[in-house]
Design a protein around this motif. Structure first.
Motif, PDB file in Angstrom:
ATOM      1  N   ARG A 155      40.872  34.834  58.025  1.00 40.84           N
ATOM      2  CA  ARG A 155      41.512  33.599  57.569  1.00 40.84           C
ATOM      3  C   ARG A 155      40.493  32.598  57.051  1.00 40.84           C
ATOM      4  O   ARG A 155      40.765  31.863  56.090  1.00 40.84           O
ATOM      5  CB  ARG A 155      42.318  32.993  58.715  1.00 40.84           C
ATOM      6  N   ARG A 156      39.338  32.545  57.664  1.00 44.07           N
ATOM      7  CA  ARG A 156      38.300  31.643  57.166  1.00 44.07           C
ATOM      8  C   ARG A 156      37.811  32.071  55.786  1.00 44.07           C
ATOM      9  O   ARG A 156      37.555  31.228  54.927  1.00 44.07           O
ATOM     10  CB  ARG A 156      37.116  31.612  58.137  1.00 44.07           C
ATOM     11  N   ILE A 157      37.684  33.358  55.563  1.00 43.28           N
ATOM     12  CA  ILE A 157      37.274  33.841  54.236  1.00 43.28           C
ATOM     13  C   ILE A 157      38.320  33.447  53.193  1.00 43.28           C
ATOM     14  O   ILE A 157      37.979  32.966  52.092  1.00 43.28           O
ATOM     15  CB  ILE A 157      37.068  35.365  54.270  1.00 43.28           C
ATOM     16  N   LEU A 158      39.588  33.644  53.510  1.00 36.89           N
ATOM     17  CA  LEU A 158      40.643  33.291  52.558  1.00 36.89           C
ATOM     18  C   LEU A 158      40.673  31.790  52.306  1.00 36.89           C
ATOM     19  O   LEU A 158      40.886  31.350  51.165  1.00 36.89           O
ATOM     20  CB  LEU A 158      41.999  33.765  53.097  1.00 36.89           C
ATOM     21  N   ASP A 159      40.454  30.984  53.344  1.00 34.61           N
ATOM     22  CA  ASP A 159      40.471  29.536  53.167  1.00 34.61           C
ATOM     23  C   ASP A 159      39.293  29.062  52.328  1.00 34.61           C
ATOM     24  O   ASP A 159      39.437  28.178  51.475  1.00 34.61           O
ATOM     25  CB  ASP A 159      40.445  28.843  54.537  1.00 34.61           C
ATOM     26  N   TYR A 195      36.261  38.522  43.867  1.00 37.18           N
ATOM     27  CA  TYR A 195      37.185  38.075  44.912  1.00 37.18           C
ATOM     28  C   TYR A 195      38.266  39.126  45.181  1.00 37.18           C
ATOM     29  O   TYR A 195      38.620  39.383  46.342  1.00 37.18           O
ATOM     30  CB  TYR A 195      37.813  36.746  44.499  1.00 37.18           C
ATOM     31  N   ILE A 196      38.770  39.763  44.122  1.00 35.64           N
ATOM     32  CA  ILE A 196      39.764  40.820  44.327  1.00 35.64           C
ATOM     33  C   ILE A 196      39.141  42.002  45.058  1.00 35.64           C
ATOM     34  O   ILE A 196      39.770  42.616  45.932  1.00 35.64           O
ATOM     35  CB  ILE A 196      40.364  41.244  42.976  1.00 35.64           C
ATOM     36  N   ALA A 197      37.901  42.340  44.729  1.00 34.64           N
ATOM     37  CA  ALA A 197      37.215  43.411  45.457  1.00 34.64           C
ATOM     38  C   ALA A 197      37.034  43.055  46.927  1.00 34.64           C
ATOM     39  O   ALA A 197      37.149  43.922  47.812  1.00 34.64           O
ATOM     40  CB  ALA A 197      35.858  43.689  44.805  1.00 34.64           C
ATOM     41  N   VAL A 198      36.781  41.772  47.209  1.00 31.04           N
ATOM     42  CA  VAL A 198      36.675  41.329  48.604  1.00 31.04           C
ATOM     43  C   VAL A 198      38.006  41.503  49.320  1.00 31.04           C
ATOM     44  O   VAL A 198      38.068  41.962  50.476  1.00 31.04           O
ATOM     45  CB  VAL A 198      36.204  39.859  48.655  1.00 31.04           C
ATOM     46  N   GLY A 203      47.549  40.114  51.190  1.00 33.63           N
ATOM     47  CA  GLY A 203      48.380  40.433  50.034  1.00 33.63           C
ATOM     48  C   GLY A 203      48.883  39.201  49.315  1.00 33.63           C
ATOM     49  O   GLY A 203      49.009  39.191  48.080  1.00 33.63           O
ATOM     50  N   MET A 204      49.167  38.152  50.062  1.00 29.81           N
ATOM     51  CA  MET A 204      49.613  36.910  49.430  1.00 29.81           C
ATOM     52  C   MET A 204      48.521  36.311  48.555  1.00 29.81           C
ATOM     53  O   MET A 204      48.797  35.767  47.473  1.00 29.81           O
ATOM     54  CB  MET A 204      50.035  35.917  50.517  1.00 29.81           C
ATOM     55  N   GLU A 205      47.261  36.400  49.002  1.00 29.23           N
ATOM     56  CA  GLU A 205      46.155  35.920  48.175  1.00 29.23           C
ATOM     57  C   GLU A 205      46.006  36.769  46.912  1.00 29.23           C
ATOM     58  O   GLU A 205      45.750  36.245  45.821  1.00 29.23           O
ATOM     59  CB  GLU A 205      44.857  35.959  48.980  1.00 29.23           C
ATOM     60  N   GLN A 255      48.374  38.358  45.362  1.00 21.36           N
ATOM     61  CA  GLN A 255      49.479  37.975  44.486  1.00 21.36           C
ATOM     62  C   GLN A 255      49.209  36.631  43.819  1.00 21.36           C
ATOM     63  O   GLN A 255      49.472  36.444  42.623  1.00 21.36           O
ATOM     64  CB  GLN A 255      50.759  37.898  45.321  1.00 21.36           C
ATOM     65  N   ASN A 256      48.655  35.691  44.559  1.00 19.22           N
ATOM     66  CA  ASN A 256      48.391  34.364  44.015  1.00 19.22           C
ATOM     67  C   ASN A 256      47.340  34.415  42.912  1.00 19.22           C
ATOM     68  O   ASN A 256      47.459  33.750  41.871  1.00 19.22           O
ATOM     69  CB  ASN A 256      47.929  33.434  45.143  1.00 19.22           C
ATOM     70  N   VAL A 257      46.297  35.212  43.115  1.00 18.86           N
ATOM     71  CA  VAL A 257      45.260  35.344  42.087  1.00 18.86           C
ATOM     72  C   VAL A 257      45.826  36.005  40.839  1.00 18.86           C
ATOM     73  O   VAL A 257      45.537  35.596  39.706  1.00 18.86           O
ATOM     74  CB  VAL A 257      44.065  36.143  42.646  1.00 18.86           C
ATOM     75  N   ALA A 258      46.652  37.035  41.004  1.00 17.25           N
ATOM     76  CA  ALA A 258      47.223  37.719  39.851  1.00 17.25           C
ATOM     77  C   ALA A 258      48.126  36.793  39.048  1.00 17.25           C
ATOM     78  O   ALA A 258      48.179  36.876  37.809  1.00 17.25           O
ATOM     79  CB  ALA A 258      48.007  38.952  40.312  1.00 17.25           C
ATOM     80  N   VAL A 259      48.845  35.910  39.706  1.00 21.70           N
ATOM     81  CA  VAL A 259      49.744  34.996  38.993  1.00 21.70           C
ATOM     82  C   VAL A 259      48.972  33.887  38.301  1.00 21.70           C
ATOM     83  O   VAL A 259      49.270  33.515  37.162  1.00 21.70           O
ATOM     84  CB  VAL A 259      50.785  34.413  39.980  1.00 21.70           C
ATOM     85  N   ARG A 260      47.931  33.374  38.937  1.00 25.76           N
ATOM     86  CA  ARG A 260      47.249  32.190  38.413  1.00 25.76           C
ATOM     87  C   ARG A 260      46.179  32.530  37.375  1.00 25.76           C
ATOM     88  O   ARG A 260      46.009  31.793  36.405  1.00 25.76           O
ATOM     89  CB  ARG A 260      46.601  31.413  39.570  1.00 25.76           C
ATOM     90  N   VAL A 261      45.443  33.598  37.583  1.00 21.87           N
ATOM     91  CA  VAL A 261      44.302  33.907  36.714  1.00 21.87           C
ATOM     92  C   VAL A 261      44.725  35.035  35.771  1.00 21.87           C
ATOM     93  O   VAL A 261      44.755  36.209  36.152  1.00 21.87           O
ATOM     94  CB  VAL A 261      43.071  34.307  37.544  1.00 21.87           C
ATOM     95  N   ARG A 262      45.059  34.684  34.542  1.00 20.03           N
ATOM     96  CA  ARG A 262      45.562  35.680  33.590  1.00 20.03           C
ATOM     97  C   ARG A 262      44.486  36.679  33.185  1.00 20.03           C
ATOM     98  O   ARG A 262      44.779  37.848  32.940  1.00 20.03           O
ATOM     99  CB  ARG A 262      46.098  34.966  32.350  1.00 20.03           C
ATOM    100  N   SER A 263      43.241  36.223  33.134  1.00 16.08           N
ATOM    101  CA  SER A 263      42.182  37.099  32.641  1.00 16.08           C
ATOM    102  C   SER A 263      41.835  38.227  33.605  1.00 16.08           C
ATOM    103  O   SER A 263      41.123  39.163  33.224  1.00 16.08           O
ATOM    104  CB  SER A 263      40.922  36.272  32.353  1.00 16.08           C
ATOM    105  N   VAL A 264      42.296  38.154  34.834  1.00 17.75           N
ATOM    106  CA  VAL A 264      41.933  39.158  35.817  1.00 17.75           C
ATOM    107  C   VAL A 264      43.133  39.997  36.247  1.00 17.75           C
ATOM    108  O   VAL A 264      43.039  40.756  37.207  1.00 17.75           O
ATOM    109  CB  VAL A 264      41.265  38.457  37.030  1.00 17.75           C
ATOM    110  N   ARG A 265      44.244  39.879  35.558  1.00 17.59           N
ATOM    111  CA  ARG A 265      45.444  40.591  35.974  1.00 17.59           C
ATOM    112  C   ARG A 265      45.283  42.104  35.850  1.00 17.59           C
ATOM    113  O   ARG A 265      45.802  42.855  36.676  1.00 17.59           O
ATOM    114  CB  ARG A 265      46.631  40.125  35.135  1.00 17.59           C
TER     115      ARG A 265
END
Length: 910
Positions: A398-402, A418-421, A440-442, A444-454
């Protein structure tokens, strides 16, 4: 005769003989048998008229009671030994009473006169031992009866007795809070006692009382301040500093008085415990602000000394202090990042936990990679013998995600990293419950927000859903990984392989919420694969798609009868769609004359899933949508329909007719009163008809039908049974809670005519020695190129947040995680080792109603003077402005006056 008695007494077993006999037993059975024989002998000995024999029996029973054997049956005999005129025998009796007596002991009411007699004894040892006994066996009745005697003992000529009397008063207050009113003046006098032990005991009692209601003890601040500046007893200074940390939170003016002496102690003391309490008082008492850079630098540099010691306890408390300072001065704490990072590798798990909590605030874009790497190493056991607790591993994740998601990923410069992490965290945390959903929620959040890394997110998700270890050991992450694959299926390199894996999934191997996501993702992937423009539509391809559609139809048929409503609804909807697609493909010509796929594939499914892009939505967006005019969300759409208990056919027809009439008149029911009156008349007619019919039926038949109906309701899984018993209990508990809260707010003040004189505390000159912060040598690094700018999608919202971009701020999640971990650690603190329950003093207010009225009058007079002065100043300013031909509006002045008039109670408290 006396010689014979003495001779028989010689053969009685003493405590020494009993212990030696127990040690001589070879096995537990022999020990138990020996002890039971000894208890039988004690039962005979306590009945002896010889007080020496009775005392020895009570002493042996007290020893056996420590081994777990009950001696409550001898409580009256213990009382007899307590009443002995010999001090040696009396001491044994009191010892046995302190061990075996409790509030429910029957003979406790008989001890009142005995305790009063011992308290009035000319021998100070008898008085001291009686006070010690009271502290352990006190009950509400004993506290009420003995409070006056103990207050007198606070002025005893012997300091030893005075000290004990002061300490026992805390136990009296817990059982009988009203004693605090009558004893407080005497307790206040003991702060100036010539004996330092009595003063220390008084400070201890006041410190414990102030934990529950510190406001009552503000008038003692001048005396406590005098002790703080003159005493050299470190333990008493620690207690006073703890007390001032509680008082400073309710009286901010104490800061200017306390900072100089506390700073002097910090600079001069060599006791680490006192040093920590001084720093903790400054931080916890609200004395450290963002402008106090010099004071904060001194506290941080002093705390660094804690990590240079070999004592592990000093490291622990040092990290606790850093955790409190870092929220105010993060840059100063970051200068000591080297010692904090070293604590992350400490063998003591509690120190590592505190270091993990602290390291979240020390990251920046340059240090994030190294810190995350160090934290991920914490999740891997260093040896086979080392077993990391699951709670610790969850906290690290949780600390890593925060750290990474804080402030809309402000510290992340490489999202592929970050996705590899996240993928590595999924593999490391296999077998840990519920943490996969957060990872998994993180993702999903990265995939939605960062278009270049989808594309990278989709590829990583595809690898996870095809990994058998993840499916069985960490299945919670599949819900979000499958969603990412379905939503951005256009980035899949091999959609056919992913479809085969999804279709081959057996029912009931995953939870219902994950199965629902699988059912939703399959049509999305199918739409991208079957409607792809890169592959021409030929006869062979149409046959391939037809076979694939048939497999999907067979897959959905398995879930069409699922017990989960979400899975069943999605399966049934898509099942009909794929059946239409299969029929459309079969109707195509056999030859390759038509090279276009069916419109259901090329257009319908494409418009269904791909016409709009999914963007993140702010959590506050729904609240900003205005409620339409005329819509009352609290108003019922219709009155509840009353059903009869019997299920006769005629009654069912009558009920249906009434329901149709109610539906026809629904507009009248909502818009006017006439409709409601008509509805009530229909109900009364229905009740009359049903009542006449039920009177004509046989009572046994009615009871049989009622029983059958209840049986059907219990067997029906979709019928919710009402529980009136539970509702009554909840209403009763709420009423009891309200009554208890009202009663707890009442209280009186024993300190009449007492005011807190802040000017009685002298102001000392503050001289903080110039302490240079430790300089840590940093390795020279090659200058790196600035990271590429990554576009992060903002949240969609309404109103002001839409202008600001609606950024995510995960600081609330960090705060909630810190609160939950602190709550878990402090849960054990509520259970006192000494079994002391101080909840009775929590709401015991020392403010009397008469004093409050007087204080209100003084405050009103002072307010009137202030308002008059403000009015004169306003008139003078207005005349000056008019002379300069400037118009001045004074709306704010009027509003401020209204607030002062409307809230006198708040101003009085201030």
């Amino acid at each position: 005769m006396s010689a014979r008695v003495k001779k028989t007494n010689l053969f009685k077993k003493s405590l020494h003989d009993l212990i030696r006999g127990i040690r001589g037993c070879k096995d537990p059975d022999a020990t138990d048998k020996y002890i039971r024989n000894a208890i039988s002998e004690c039962r005979q000995e306590v009945l002896s008229q010889d007080m020496d024999v009775k005392t020895m029996a009570v002493m042996k029973l007290a020893y056996l009671q420590m081994l777990g054997y009950d001696m409550s049956w001898a409580s009256f005999n213990v009382l007899e030994v307590m009443s002995s005129p010999k001090f040696a025998q009396k001491r044994v009796g009191y010892l046995a009473a302190m061990q075996s007596f409790n509030v429910d002991t029957d003979v406790l009411m008989l001890t009142t006169n005995l305790l009063k007699k011992d308290l009035a004894s000319p021998n100070h040892l008898d008085v001291a031992i009686a006070i010690s006994g009271i502290s352990n066996i006190v009950s509400p009745s004993l506290a009420r009866d003995l409070s006056e005697d103990l207050i007198k003992m606070m002025n005893h000529s012997k300091p030893y007795v005075r000290k004990k009397a002061v300490l026992v008063m805390y136990k009296i207050f817990l059982q009988f809070p009203e004693a605090l009113r009558s004893s407080f003046p005497r307790l206040r006098e003991k702060l100036e006692d010539p004996e330092i032990a009595v003063v220390s005991a008084t400070v201890n009692v006041i410190c414990e009382l102030a934990k529950k209601h510190p406001k009552n003890y503000l008038p003692l601040a001048p005396q406590l301040f005098n002790i703080l500046t003159t005493s050299s007893n470190n333990w008493m200074l620690i207690k006073i500093i703890k007390l001032f940390s509680s008082l400073a939170t309710i009286e901010p003016r104490l800061k200017a008085k306390l900072i100089p002496p506390i700073t002097n102690i910090i600079q001069t003391t060599t006791a680490m415990s006192l040093l920590y309490e001084c720093i903790n008082c400054i931080v916890s008492g609200g004395m450290l602000s963002q402008d106090d850079d010099q004071l904060a630098a001194m506290c941080v540099s002093k705390l660094r000394m804690f990590f240079e010691e070999t004592d592990q306890n000093l490291k622990f408390v040092g990290l606790l202090a850093y955790n409190k300072i870092v929220t105010i001065h993060p840059l100063l704490v970051a200068q000591n990042a080297d010692v904090i990072m070293d604590c992350m590798d400490d063998p003591d798990l509690s120190i590592r936990e505190r270091a993990v909590e602290l390291v979240v605030y020390l990251v920046n874009p340059d240090t994030l990679f190294e810190v995350v790497k160090r934290l991920m190493l914490q999740l891997i056991p260093q040896s086979r013998e080392q077993i990391l607790p699951e709670q610790y591993r969850v906290e690290v994740v949780r600390r890593i995600l925060d750290m990474c998601s804080n402030n809309t990923y402000a510290n992340v410069t490489n999202f592929e990293w970050y996705i590899a992490v996240l993928v590595d965290l999924v593999k490391i945390t296999e077998g840990i419950k519920d943490i996969g959903s957060e990872i998994g929620m993180e993702l999903q959040n990265v995939a939605v927000r960062v278009r270049s890394v989808r594309d990278y997110a989709v590829a990583s998700s595809a690898r996870m859903v095809t990994d058998a270890d993840i499916i069985y050991k960490n299945p919670n992450v599949l819900k979000y990984a499958v969603w990412v694959i379905g939503e951005y299926a256009v980035f899949l390199e091999d959609p056919r392989t992913v479809l085969d894996i999804f279709i081959n999934t057996e029912p009931q191997t995953l939870s219902a919420d994950i199965e629902a996501v699988y059912v939703q993702a399959i049509p999305k992937i199918y739409s991208q694969y079957a409607g792809s423009d890169h592959m021409p539509w030929t006869h062979s391809r149409s046959q391939e798609i037809l076979v694939l559609s048939g497999r999907i139809v067979a897959y959905l048929e398995k879930y069409a009868t699922s017990m989960d409503i979400e899975v069943q609804e999605r399966s049934v909807e898509f099942l009909e769609l794929f059946r239409l697609i299969s029929e459309a493909i079969k109707e195509r010509p056999v030859d390759d004359s038509d090279l276009n796929p069916p419109l259901l594939i090329s257009q319908a499914m494409s418009y269904m899933f791909n016409i709009w892009e999914l963007n993140p939505v702010s959590q506050k967006a729904q609240r900003r949508i205005p409620i339409p005019d005329g819509l009352d969300l609290d108003e019922a759409f219709n009155d509840p329909v009353v059903y009869p208990e019997s299920d006769d056919d005629e009654e069912v027809l009558l009920r249906q007719e009434i329901m149709r009439q109610q539906a026809a008149m629904s507009s009248k029911i909502i818009n006017g009163k006439d409709g409601k009156i008509a509805t009530h008349s229909k109900k009364s007619k229905m009740k009359t008809v049903l009542q006449g019919k039920s009177d004509s039926e046989d009572e046994e038949e009615i009871a049989r039908k009622r029983q059958e109906r209840k049986q059907r309701q219990q067997e029906d899984p979709f019928y919710l049974l009402e529980s009136e018993k539970v509702a009554r209990k909840s209403r009763k508990s709420r009423d009891d809670l309200d009554s208890s809260s009202e009663s707890s707010d009442e209280g009186d003040d024993p300190m009449k005519n007492e005011e807190f004189d802040i000017d009685a505390i002298p102001i000392m000159k503050l001289e903080i020695a110039s302490i240079a912060a430790p300089v840590t040598k940093k390795k020279s690094k090659k200058s790196r190129a600035p990271p590429a700018q990554v576009e992060i999608a903002r949240e969609e919202t309404f109103g002001e947040d839409a202008v600001n971009g609606g950024d995510i701020d995960t600081s609330t999640r960090i705060a909630s995680a810190r609160t939950s971990s602190n709550r878990a650690r402090s849960s054990s603190k509520h259970k006192s080792i000494l079994r002391v329950d101080a909840r009775g003093l929590e709401n015991y207010d020392l403010g009397s109603p008469d004093d409050d009225v007087a204080d209100h009058l003084k405050v009103e007079e002072f307010r009137a003077e202030i308002l008059e002065a403000r009015k004169k100043a306003a008139e003078a300013a207005e005349q000056e402005v008019k002379a300069k031909h400037i118009v001045v509006k004074k709306v704010k002045k009027k509003k401020k006056v209204k607030v002062l008039k409307s809230k006198p109670s708040e101003d009085a408290e201030a």
